[in-house]
Scaffold this active site. Sequence first.
Site, short mmCIF file in Angstrom:
data_model
loop_
_atom_site.label_atom_id
_atom_site.label_comp_id
_atom_site.label_asym_id
_atom_site.label_seq_id
_atom_site.Cartn_x
_atom_site.Cartn_y
_atom_site.Cartn_z
CB THR A 95 -1.08 -0.06 1.27
OG1 THR A 95 -0.23 -0.14 2.34
CG2 THR A 95 -1.88 -1.28 1.22
CG LEU A 163 6.96 -9.54 9.15
CD1 LEU A 163 5.93 -9.79 9.95
CD2 LEU A 163 7.15 -10.02 7.83
CD GLU A 165 12.48 -3.63 4.35
OE1 GLU A 165 13.33 -3.74 3.71
OE2 GLU A 165 11.38 -3.03 3.99
CB CYS A 273 7.22 0.66 6.62
SG CYS A 273 7.42 -0.75 6.07
CE LYS A 276 3.83 1.83 3.21
NZ LYS A 276 2.61 1.15 3.38
CE LYS A 336 15.36 -2.42 8.99
NZ LYS A 336 14.58 -2.93 9.96
C1 UGA Z 1 9.18 -0.53 10.61
C2 UGA Z 1 8.49 -1.29 12.03
O1 UGA Z 1 9.71 -0.85 12.96
C3 UGA Z 1 7.80 -2.26 11.88
O2 UGA Z 1 7.12 -2.83 13.24
C4 UGA Z 1 6.80 -2.33 10.72
O3 UGA Z 1 6.07 -3.56 10.87
C5 UGA Z 1 7.32 -2.06 9.62
O4 UGA Z 1 8.09 -0.71 9.37
C6 UGA Z 1 6.13 -2.03 8.62
O5 UGA Z 1 5.28 -1.12 8.48
O6 UGA Z 1 5.94 -3.05 7.69
P1 UGA Z 1 11.20 -1.20 9.10
O7 UGA Z 1 10.93 -0.28 8.02
O8 UGA Z 1 11.60 -2.37 8.62
O9 UGA Z 1 10.11 -1.55 10.24
O10 UGA Z 1 12.36 -0.58 9.93
P2 UGA Z 1 12.88 -0.01 11.51
O11 UGA Z 1 13.81 -1.06 11.99
O12 UGA Z 1 11.62 0.31 11.94
O13 UGA Z 1 13.54 1.12 11.03
C7 UGA Z 1 13.03 2.38 10.13
C8 UGA Z 1 14.05 3.41 10.10
O14 UGA Z 1 14.00 4.36 11.29
C9 UGA Z 1 15.37 3.12 9.49
O15 UGA Z 1 15.65 4.14 8.43
C10 UGA Z 1 15.95 3.34 10.79
O16 UGA Z 1 17.67 3.28 10.29
C11 UGA Z 1 15.49 4.15 11.62
N1 UGA Z 1 15.78 4.36 12.88
C12 UGA Z 1 15.58 3.09 13.60
C13 UGA Z 1 16.51 5.04 13.61
O17 UGA Z 1 16.88 6.31 13.11
N2 UGA Z 1 16.54 5.24 15.04
C14 UGA Z 1 16.09 3.91 15.67
O18 UGA Z 1 16.56 4.03 16.95
C15 UGA Z 1 15.71 2.99 15.16
#
Ligand code: UGA
Length: 446
Positions: A95, A163, A165, A273, A276, A336
């Site tokens: 989506t 989830l 990634e 995720c 958006k 990430k």
């Molecule tokens: C995120 C959510 O964490 C999941 O729970 C959710 O299911 C998923 O989106 C989704 O909607 O499908 P994800 O996009 O894989 O998961 O990544 P995250 O680990 O949450 O990181 C997102 C961003 O935040 C990355 O750019 C990461 O570098 C950044 N980040 C994360 C930070 O800048 N600081 C942090 O402490 C953690």
Amino acid sequence: MTEGTPTGSLRIAVIGTNYLGANTAAGMAEFGFDVIGVEIDEHRLKLLNDGKAPLYEPGLDPLLKKHVDSGRLRFTKDYREVADWADVYFICVGTPQQEGSDAADLGQVNSVVDMLAPLLTRPCLVVGRSTVPVGTSKLVEQRFHSESPAGIGVEIAWQPEFLREAHGVDDTLHPDRLVFGVQSAEAEATLRQVFAIPIAEGCPVVVCNLPTAELVKGGANAFLATKISFINALSEMADATGADVTQLADALGFDKRIGRGMLNAGPGYGGGCLPKDLRAFMARAGELGVEEVITLLREVDDINYRRRARVVDVTHELLGAEWVGRNVTVLGAAFKAGTDDVRDSPALDIAGRIQLHGATVTVYDPEAMDNARRVRPTLRYADSAVEACADAHLILHLTEWPEFRALDPVALKEIVATPVILDARLLLDAASWRAAGWKYRAPGKA
Ligand code: UGA
């Protein structure tokens, strides 16, 4: 069979098998069910039937291979193969953000209904896992009820996924919670059967109505984004006062009510995720007239994108206020570590902005090179981190891959033009870089 495999003979169809669907399909097979994944993209379909994931995700290839080989899992592009075969249909399509709007594009969800609804002639459960604006499940339900020969025999439930990634397999097999948005005891019982293994392991289950289930996912991602922007705002306070934002996050995080997760300051959040989903949440709040949510989250989004501009500003300062004729190395392209996904990646965005200013930018990433080249073909790419650093006037550490932390500052100093590093992820060992003669800078750290 996996120990504790649920008895019963539920057949499961997973519609849409990119990131979410591939993990879901492999996970359901691991739980002991017969699974067919429906995938309309020929390239992805071939990969999956060979037991290969359509994208880099640690642990997913072996799980797919195991169950394609066992015969419990296969993929097709033909909806007719799953219609009236499955007892449960999981909708796992994307989506994305609509072009020119903050709202979610529900085109793929609608296509699934277009294709599946006319083929369902016997009662079944259709479970949405895609992240959707609150209210979508009811629209989906109306369409199945009016367009399926089975009519109201098609029951709708929503079961959002969480989830991350790079952790998709583990999060599928061992979720930290299960949310069942259901409308009947039968639907709840079916979902409990599907997830019998994690439930037996102690995974908590929240049983709720459809709008609650839809809101949980958007709410969770909005909260995670808020946490990241909060610590990034505090990072500015740290810079203004000489405080250290990492120690600040550690100290805050020991408070169990706050927790340390998602408090790493850096170049802000990216990916397919959080950005958006936050915008889709705001767009839906706007439609519903809930202004408080928009005001709060607009600032979260703004803080996030100011982080990228801030990294560019510090880069300019460290380059002596010159852009042209300067070589900048960007370590990292993925949004990430642990993934090859470059969607809305802070690293690539920053690299692109610096190039636009006139500097020569060379990028290296352990996994995301192909995707980065496709999205930003005009950047230069190197085959290794060390090669990328040759003749650099400045190195930018933008994605937190472990191999960047293992770089030897003493050896690297010999090949760069000037030993200056901007550690935007705040994860390098400042003392050893400084001891090797580098000018080390990390926003938010003294
Ligand atoms: C995120 C959510 O964490 C999941 O729970 C959710 O299911 C998923 O989106 C989704 O909607 O499908 P994800 O996009 O894989 O998961 O990544 P995250 O680990 O949450 O990181 C997102 C961003 O935040 C990355 O750019 C990461 O570098 C950044 N980040 C994360 C930070 O800048 N600081 C942090 O402490 C953690």
